[in-house]
Design an enzyme around this catalytic site. Sequence first.
Site, PDB file in Angstrom:
ATOM      1  N   THR A   1     -21.127  29.277   8.705  1.00 53.00           N
ATOM      2  CA  THR A   1     -19.694  29.574   8.482  1.00 53.00           C
ATOM      3  C   THR A   1     -19.471  30.149   7.099  1.00 53.00           C
ATOM      4  O   THR A   1     -18.662  31.068   6.907  1.00 53.00           O
ATOM      5  CB  THR A   1     -18.850  28.297   8.687  1.00 53.00           C
TER       6      THR A   1
ATOM      7  N   GLY B   1     -28.234  21.581   7.920  1.00 53.15           N
ATOM      8  CA  GLY B   1     -29.131  22.667   7.513  1.00 53.15           C
ATOM      9  C   GLY B   1     -30.062  22.249   6.376  1.00 53.15           C
ATOM     10  O   GLY B   1     -30.692  23.106   5.737  1.00 53.15           O
TER      11      GLY B   1
ATOM     12  N   GLU C   1     -25.704  20.736  -2.065  1.00 55.58           N
ATOM     13  CA  GLU C   1     -24.308  20.816  -1.598  1.00 55.58           C
ATOM     14  C   GLU C   1     -23.473  19.732  -2.259  1.00 55.58           C
ATOM     15  O   GLU C   1     -22.325  19.960  -2.652  1.00 55.58           O
ATOM     16  CB  GLU C   1     -24.248  20.660  -0.079  1.00 55.58           C
TER      17      GLU C   1
ATOM     18  N   LYS D   1     -16.044  20.837  15.001  1.00 56.82           N
ATOM     19  CA  LYS D   1     -16.564  19.903  13.994  1.00 56.82           C
ATOM     20  C   LYS D   1     -15.601  18.747  13.715  1.00 56.82           C
ATOM     21  O   LYS D   1     -15.932  17.807  13.016  1.00 56.82           O
ATOM     22  CB  LYS D   1     -16.831  20.637  12.678  1.00 56.82           C
TER      23      LYS D   1
END
Length: 282
Positions: A70, A144, A150, A168
């Site tokens: 995304t 991922g 992150e 989601k």
Amino acid sequence: MFTPSTSKGLVRKIGAIKRFMASIKLPKISELPVLGHPLENAKRAAAYRAVDENLDVYKHRVIGIGSGSTVVYVAQRIGQYLKDDEYRDYVSKFTCVATGYQSKQLIIENGLSYGIIEQYPYVDIAFDGADEIDPNLNLIKGGGACLFQEKLVSTSTKLFIVVADTSKKSYTKLGSRWTQGVPVEVVPVAFARVQHDLLKLLNARTVTLRQGGKSKMGPVVTDNMNFILDACFGDIDDPGTLHQKIKSLVGVVETGLFVDNAYKCYLGDSDGEVHTIVKESV
Ligand SMILES: O=C(CO)[C@H](O)[C@H](O)COP(=O)(O)O
């Protein structure tokens, strides 16, 4: 051979290219061509809206770019701002920090300037995807395998914006939609011990060492040279407490539970509609 006349031709061509570049305008969301796959429309809709509504081209300077499919559209949209002559001077001063090799590539491919978080530890705004989002904006991330960086980037900003498609969204508890387990990044030498502790001390139902599958034999190795354990707890009643308990195990680098961290979430559907979830207070 290079002669004055070929050099004049070259200058004319460069001028024409520059004029062409200068005439590129930021594409309007309402005029975008429909993409081949409905899910891609959903992701693009969420990402473009998130960028348009939150990125302050005039004030923001350090931008966090997350990982996943995304966020590809986030980098693409920021790249489009860079091409528009109205914004170019500002966007060209951006420094984008990455959450792994994929996002580093996205930054570079879209013509944006890449910087390292060691040099830019305060991030003005960060965008990232998620694997599951609960109504309180708690997240499961790490599908991922990029969860450590992150978390580093997303906790280095007050404006952490999540982009995803509507699938989601969890209407109840984390773990109800993302059923493959909470990703846990572990130092390789400690993986068996952490696996055991997750099962015996924290009552995980299953704990799996993530494998590379067809693209890599053996365990997935993260961008930080660690392994990933996927620990399944079923529906998670208290993500904050579970995160703390997992984090306290020797060998755990980070968990994929992102608690009290996101500011706003953009959820796109295949018709291009976008719904938002906003945190009550920042
Ligand atoms: O946490 C992540 C990677 O570790 C991603 O952000 C998450 O998996 C969402 O990816 P996508 O946008 O492809 O659904």
